[in-house]
Design a protein around this motif. Structure first.
Motif, PDB file in Angstrom:
ATOM      1  N   GLU A  29       0.977  -1.068  -0.062  1.00 38.56           N
ATOM      2  CA  GLU A  29       0.097  -0.003  -0.062  1.00 38.56           C
ATOM      3  C   GLU A  29       0.703   1.241  -0.002  1.00 38.56           C
ATOM      4  O   GLU A  29       1.544   1.501   0.805  1.00 38.56           O
ATOM      5  CB  GLU A  29      -0.845   0.091   1.266  1.00 38.56           C
ATOM      6  N   ALA A  30       0.697   1.993  -0.825  1.00 43.99           N
ATOM      7  CA  ALA A  30       1.681   3.015  -1.105  1.00 43.99           C
ATOM      8  C   ALA A  30       0.849   4.508  -0.903  1.00 43.99           C
ATOM      9  O   ALA A  30      -0.788   4.362  -1.159  1.00 43.99           O
ATOM     10  CB  ALA A  30       2.275   3.564  -2.552  1.00 43.99           C
ATOM     11  N   THR A  31       1.143   5.314  -0.487  1.00 42.16           N
ATOM     12  CA  THR A  31       0.664   6.749  -0.039  1.00 42.16           C
ATOM     13  C   THR A  31       1.479   7.929  -0.944  1.00 42.16           C
ATOM     14  O   THR A  31       2.771   7.949  -0.692  1.00 42.16           O
ATOM     15  CB  THR A  31       0.555   7.310   1.430  1.00 42.16           C
ATOM     16  N   LEU A  32       0.911   8.688  -1.698  1.00 45.18           N
ATOM     17  CA  LEU A  32       1.543  10.034  -2.125  1.00 45.18           C
ATOM     18  C   LEU A  32       1.504  11.046  -1.106  1.00 45.18           C
ATOM     19  O   LEU A  32       0.160  11.483  -0.785  1.00 45.18           O
ATOM     20  CB  LEU A  32       0.998  10.132  -3.406  1.00 45.18           C
ATOM     21  N   LEU A  33       2.227  11.511  -0.358  1.00 47.73           N
ATOM     22  CA  LEU A  33       2.278  12.354   0.535  1.00 47.73           C
ATOM     23  C   LEU A  33       2.236  13.970   0.033  1.00 47.73           C
ATOM     24  O   LEU A  33       1.847  14.875   0.774  1.00 47.73           O
ATOM     25  CB  LEU A  33       3.268  12.280   1.677  1.00 47.73           C
ATOM     26  N   ASN A  34       3.094  14.107  -0.934  1.00 49.52           N
ATOM     27  CA  ASN A  34       3.339  15.528  -1.397  1.00 49.52           C
ATOM     28  C   ASN A  34       3.836  15.313  -2.692  1.00 49.52           C
ATOM     29  O   ASN A  34       4.658  14.684  -3.019  1.00 49.52           O
ATOM     30  CB  ASN A  34       4.642  16.086  -0.457  1.00 49.52           C
ATOM     31  N   ILE A  35       3.496  16.327  -3.669  1.00 48.38           N
ATOM     32  CA  ILE A  35       3.893  16.534  -4.958  1.00 48.38           C
ATOM     33  C   ILE A  35       3.805  17.885  -5.227  1.00 48.38           C
ATOM     34  O   ILE A  35       3.002  18.530  -5.050  1.00 48.38           O
ATOM     35  CB  ILE A  35       3.244  15.661  -5.923  1.00 48.38           C
ATOM     36  N   ALA A  36       4.768  18.084  -6.220  1.00 51.49           N
ATOM     37  CA  ALA A  36       4.713  19.671  -6.625  1.00 51.49           C
ATOM     38  C   ALA A  36       5.568  19.820  -7.849  1.00 51.49           C
ATOM     39  O   ALA A  36       6.763  19.028  -8.092  1.00 51.49           O
ATOM     40  CB  ALA A  36       5.459  20.596  -5.591  1.00 51.49           C
ATOM     41  N   ILE A  37       5.427  20.846  -8.818  1.00 52.55           N
ATOM     42  CA  ILE A  37       6.278  21.126  -9.701  1.00 52.55           C
ATOM     43  C   ILE A  37       6.462  22.389  -9.858  1.00 52.55           C
ATOM     44  O   ILE A  37       5.682  23.268  -9.357  1.00 52.55           O
ATOM     45  CB  ILE A  37       5.387  20.703 -11.299  1.00 52.55           C
ATOM     46  N   ASP A  38       7.897  22.761 -10.014  1.00 51.53           N
ATOM     47  CA  ASP A  38       8.398  24.145  -9.918  1.00 51.53           C
ATOM     48  C   ASP A  38       7.032  25.142 -10.887  1.00 51.53           C
ATOM     49  O   ASP A  38       6.910  24.699 -11.913  1.00 51.53           O
ATOM     50  CB  ASP A  38       9.638  24.472 -10.584  1.00 51.53           C
ATOM     51  N   PRO A  39       6.807  26.212 -10.005  1.00 47.05           N
ATOM     52  CA  PRO A  39       5.860  27.029 -10.930  1.00 47.05           C
ATOM     53  C   PRO A  39       6.182  27.616 -12.114  1.00 47.05           C
ATOM     54  O   PRO A  39       5.518  27.660 -13.117  1.00 47.05           O
ATOM     55  CB  PRO A  39       5.399  28.175 -10.008  1.00 47.05           C
ATOM     56  N   ALA A  40       7.601  27.834 -12.408  1.00 44.57           N
ATOM     57  CA  ALA A  40       8.184  28.099 -13.775  1.00 44.57           C
ATOM     58  C   ALA A  40       8.072  26.875 -14.855  1.00 44.57           C
ATOM     59  O   ALA A  40       8.037  27.196 -16.020  1.00 44.57           O
ATOM     60  CB  ALA A  40       9.545  28.430 -13.738  1.00 44.57           C
ATOM     61  N   PHE A  41       7.663  25.862 -14.488  1.00 44.05           N
ATOM     62  CA  PHE A  41       7.572  24.504 -15.279  1.00 44.05           C
ATOM     63  C   PHE A  41       6.198  24.151 -15.260  1.00 44.05           C
ATOM     64  O   PHE A  41       5.716  23.025 -15.901  1.00 44.05           O
ATOM     65  CB  PHE A  41       8.718  23.309 -15.029  1.00 44.05           C
ATOM     66  N   GLN A  42       5.155  24.755 -14.528  1.00 45.13           N
ATOM     67  CA  GLN A  42       3.763  24.237 -14.554  1.00 45.13           C
ATOM     68  C   GLN A  42       3.126  24.569 -15.944  1.00 45.13           C
ATOM     69  O   GLN A  42       3.488  25.271 -16.748  1.00 45.13           O
ATOM     70  CB  GLN A  42       3.072  24.823 -13.315  1.00 45.13           C
ATOM     71  N   GLY A  43       2.024  23.738 -16.117  1.00 46.82           N
ATOM     72  CA  GLY A  43       1.316  23.753 -17.305  1.00 46.82           C
ATOM     73  C   GLY A  43       1.931  23.137 -18.552  1.00 46.82           C
ATOM     74  O   GLY A  43       1.592  23.342 -19.585  1.00 46.82           O
ATOM     75  N   LYS A  44       2.974  22.437 -18.374  1.00 51.43           N
ATOM     76  CA  LYS A  44       3.653  21.769 -19.601  1.00 51.43           C
ATOM     77  C   LYS A  44       3.661  20.256 -19.639  1.00 51.43           C
ATOM     78  O   LYS A  44       4.404  19.420 -20.424  1.00 51.43           O
ATOM     79  CB  LYS A  44       5.271  22.327 -19.464  1.00 51.43           C
ATOM     80  N   GLY A  45       2.753  19.705 -18.650  1.00 51.22           N
ATOM     81  CA  GLY A  45       2.789  18.331 -18.694  1.00 51.22           C
ATOM     82  C   GLY A  45       3.563  17.625 -17.710  1.00 51.22           C
ATOM     83  O   GLY A  45       3.624  16.420 -17.553  1.00 51.22           O
ATOM     84  N   PHE A  46       4.455  18.144 -16.917  1.00 51.14           N
ATOM     85  CA  PHE A  46       5.254  17.714 -16.197  1.00 51.14           C
ATOM     86  C   PHE A  46       4.648  17.076 -14.980  1.00 51.14           C
ATOM     87  O   PHE A  46       5.434  16.236 -14.559  1.00 51.14           O
ATOM     88  CB  PHE A  46       6.567  18.620 -15.689  1.00 51.14           C
ATOM     89  N   GLY A  47       3.853  17.571 -14.344  1.00 49.98           N
ATOM     90  CA  GLY A  47       2.974  16.887 -13.252  1.00 49.98           C
ATOM     91  C   GLY A  47       2.706  15.300 -13.815  1.00 49.98           C
ATOM     92  O   GLY A  47       2.868  14.519 -12.775  1.00 49.98           O
ATOM     93  N   LYS A  48       2.184  15.297 -14.987  1.00 53.76           N
ATOM     94  CA  LYS A  48       1.884  14.118 -15.449  1.00 53.76           C
ATOM     95  C   LYS A  48       2.960  13.081 -15.505  1.00 53.76           C
ATOM     96  O   LYS A  48       2.800  11.689 -15.171  1.00 53.76           O
ATOM     97  CB  LYS A  48       1.228  14.127 -16.836  1.00 53.76           C
ATOM     98  N   VAL A  49       4.156  13.471 -16.241  1.00 55.02           N
ATOM     99  CA  VAL A  49       5.324  12.926 -16.156  1.00 55.02           C
ATOM    100  C   VAL A  49       5.682  12.437 -14.762  1.00 55.02           C
ATOM    101  O   VAL A  49       5.943  10.940 -14.764  1.00 55.02           O
ATOM    102  CB  VAL A  49       6.505  13.644 -17.040  1.00 55.02           C
ATOM    103  N   LEU A  50       5.617  13.303 -13.820  1.00 54.28           N
ATOM    104  CA  LEU A  50       6.231  12.924 -12.593  1.00 54.28           C
ATOM    105  C   LEU A  50       5.372  11.765 -11.963  1.00 54.28           C
ATOM    106  O   LEU A  50       5.560  10.739 -11.343  1.00 54.28           O
ATOM    107  CB  LEU A  50       6.178  14.247 -11.532  1.00 54.28           C
ATOM    108  N   LEU A  51       3.885  12.185 -12.048  1.00 52.11           N
ATOM    109  CA  LEU A  51       3.108  11.232 -11.213  1.00 52.11           C
ATOM    110  C   LEU A  51       3.126   9.845 -12.041  1.00 52.11           C
ATOM    111  O   LEU A  51       3.281   8.884 -11.417  1.00 52.11           O
ATOM    112  CB  LEU A  51       1.687  11.723 -11.410  1.00 52.11           C
ATOM    113  N   GLU A  52       3.261   9.598 -13.237  1.00 49.89           N
ATOM    114  CA  GLU A  52       3.313   8.636 -14.011  1.00 49.89           C
ATOM    115  C   GLU A  52       4.426   7.783 -13.552  1.00 49.89           C
ATOM    116  O   GLU A  52       4.728   6.515 -13.580  1.00 49.89           O
ATOM    117  CB  GLU A  52       3.359   8.710 -15.554  1.00 49.89           C
ATOM    118  N   GLY A  53       5.698   8.579 -13.396  1.00 50.87           N
ATOM    119  CA  GLY A  53       6.890   7.906 -13.105  1.00 50.87           C
ATOM    120  C   GLY A  53       7.009   7.520 -11.692  1.00 50.87           C
ATOM    121  O   GLY A  53       7.310   6.278 -11.604  1.00 50.87           O
ATOM    122  N   PHE A  54       6.371   8.212 -10.800  1.00 50.75           N
ATOM    123  CA  PHE A  54       6.079   7.616  -9.377  1.00 50.75           C
ATOM    124  C   PHE A  54       5.310   6.618  -9.436  1.00 50.75           C
ATOM    125  O   PHE A  54       5.626   5.362  -8.749  1.00 50.75           O
ATOM    126  CB  PHE A  54       5.206   8.704  -8.732  1.00 50.75           C
TER     127      PHE A  54
END
Length: 148
Positions: A64-89
């Motif tokens: 059982e895993a828990t995602l406790l905290n996730i963030a993308i640098d605001p300068a890089f938001q809106g470019k799909g990096f959140g999805k890349v990070l979450l898929e990698g996680f």
């Protein structure tokens, strides 16, 4: 542009702390960011062309895993990096035999909620008044993802 999901190391923590403060209205304490990971930690970063642009803190116990905290640098938001990070996680957790992943998200964080939902998370519960907000308190939405 090359990107890699990497285990967070001590040399990443200055960037993690900078991003944490910039990306969250209510950031974690610096002591939590800099705390040495324990054996259940699942902490990863997203590097783009060698620069840390996002991170996530998680844990994995008995499948059982828990995602406790996730963030993308605001300068890089809106470019799909959140999805890349979450898929990698999720991919890292799958390699470690995780069976399910849990997270909480602020009810007002519609972009994050939509990302989680798009990747297969389902809302299963709500914690009323869980998070502080500028107008008092707001609900936490509890979501889960089942590994295939």
């Amino acid at each position: 542009m090359t990107h890699n999901i990497v285990p967070l190391q001590s040399h990443h923590l200055d960037d993690v702390w900078r991003i944490e403060q910039a990306a969250h209205a209510y950031p974690w304490a610096e002591s939590l960011i800099r705390q040495s990971p324990n054996k259940i930690a699942a902490n990863y970063g997203l590097e783009v062309d060698g620069k840390l642009v996002g991170y996530c803190f998680g844990q994995l116990v008995a499948g059982e895993a828990t995602l406790l905290n996730i963030a993308i640098d605001p300068a890089f938001q809106g470019k799909g990096f959140g999805k890349v990070l979450l898929e990698g996680f999720l991919a890292q957790l799958e390699q470690q035999q995780a069976e399910e992943v849990w997270l909480e998200v602020r009810a007002s964080n519609v972009c994050a909620y939509q990302l989680y939902e798009a990747l297969g998370f389902n809302e299963i519960n709500r914690r009323e008044g869980y998070y502080p907000s500028p107008t008092g308190r707001e609900d936490a939405l509890i979501m889960t993802y089942m590994m295939l």
